[in-house]
Design an enzyme around this catalytic site. Structure first.
Site, PDB file in Angstrom:
ATOM      1  N   CYS A 225       0.836  -1.207   0.000  1.00  0.00           N
ATOM      2  CA  CYS A 225       0.000   0.000   0.000  1.00  0.00           C
ATOM      3  C   CYS A 225       0.870   1.256   0.000  1.00  0.00           C
ATOM      4  CB  CYS A 225      -0.929  -0.039   1.217  1.00  0.00           C
ATOM      5  SG  CYS A 225      -1.768   1.520   1.557  1.00  0.00           S
TER       6      CYS A 225
ATOM      7  N   CYS B  55      -0.018   3.926   2.647  1.00  0.00           N
ATOM      8  CA  CYS B  55       0.376   3.462   3.981  1.00  0.00           C
ATOM      9  C   CYS B  55       1.797   3.909   4.298  1.00  0.00           C
ATOM     10  CB  CYS B  55       0.289   1.938   4.079  1.00  0.00           C
ATOM     11  SG  CYS B  55      -1.387   1.280   3.861  1.00  0.00           S
TER      12      CYS B  55
END
Length: 297
Positions: free
Chosen positions: A31, A34
């Site tokens: 991600c 993230c």
């Protein structure tokens, strides 16, 4: 920052949040956003001087935890206090927005302005279980007919492990269990504690369930044991296993107990600006949906 798994979740998140706000960062290695929010959260954990605890959960590896919180996209950040989620956000917010989010719930130990300084004086009492119990006790003593205040007081006593005091505080409203849902929830929690005190062996219940998945009494006893241990989601998972096989078992006992747990774990709605709708608690919302899907199927 601590990496949390299903094995240490109860200790590092639920138990820890009883004394300090815990910020949970749901992420995954692939991600991109993230990787942007992660360093911001770690920086703010230091900047706020221990005002909150940061933990990270890899949603790919810990799908059970991600499911329990109803995680649909990452990054998702959730703040817990007193064992319950109170707020959260999705996406990689800039540092300023994350600070705004944190400032609604926690206070840096080195406030930068007068307003923050006043909040810092109030926050320790809010986080101190003894002070919170004293406040709730006073509310009940001032207005004995306030069932909501009594519910919060008995719940706080049970969370603190003060079962005898909780039973005494519950006694004046015990006869309302049949008509008031929150009182019924407390009655079922106290019943689960009485059952757990009879020293049922979890291993024996597990063996019965393994031998016969339709041994609903064993499943229900297992759920009561988990309820008494404050393993809320595990208890509801066990009750769902009954409901998926027999929705009306034992005069709706599984469904009624499931609803009682939802009532117990429902946190107070956070304050929001006028005209805004408070966010739903992710765990409660997820398990309400699961109950509805089973009962209505």
């Amino acid at each position: 920052m601590i990496d949390v798994t299903i094995e240490n979740f109860e200790q590092e998140v639920i138990a820890a949040s009883l004394t300090q706000p815990v910020l949970v960062d749901f992420w995954a290695p692939w991600c991109g956003p993230c990787k942007a929010i992660g360093p911001i959260l770690e920086k703010l954990e230091v900047a706020y001087g221990g005002a909150f605890k940061l933990v990270k959960i890899n949603s790919d590896e810990e799908q059970q935890l991600a499911g329990a919180f109803g995680i649909r996209s990452i990054p998702t950040v959730i703040l817990l206090k007193n064992g319950q989620p109170v707020d959260g956000f999705m996406g990689a917010l800039p540092e300023g927005k994350v600070r705004e989010f944190l400032d609604k719930h926690v206070q840096a130990l080195a406030p930068e302005d007068e307003e923050a300084e006043e909040a810092a004086l109030e926050e320790p009492a809010a986080l101190d279980p003894a002070a919170q119990l004293e406040k709730l006790q006073h509310a009940v003593a001032t207005d004995p007919a306030n069932d909501d205040a009594r519910f919060d007081y008995v719940k706080a006593l049970l969370l603190a492990g003060r079962e005898d005091d909780a039973r005494r505080a519950f006694e004046p409203v015990a006869n309302k269990a049949a008509v008031v849902r929150r009182v019924d929830a407390l009655a079922r929690w106290l019943d689960a504690l009485s059952f757990a005190a009879s020293q049922p062996k979890a291993a024996e219940l597990d063996a019965k369930i393994a031998a016969n998945k339709r041994d609903f009494q064993a499943r229900f006893d297992r759920a009561r044991l988990l309820f008494a241990q404050q393993q809320w989601t595990a208890a509801m998972d066990e009750l769902l296993e009954i409901l998926m096989r027999d929705k009306a078992w034992n005069e709706d006992l599984a469904r009624k107990t499931y609803i009682a747990i939802l009532e117990v774990i429902e946190p107070p709605k956070p304050k929001v600006a006028e005209g805004q709708i408070p966010p739903d608690d992710p765990t409660v919302a997820t398990y309400r949906r699961r109950l509805s899907s089973v009962v209505l199927s």
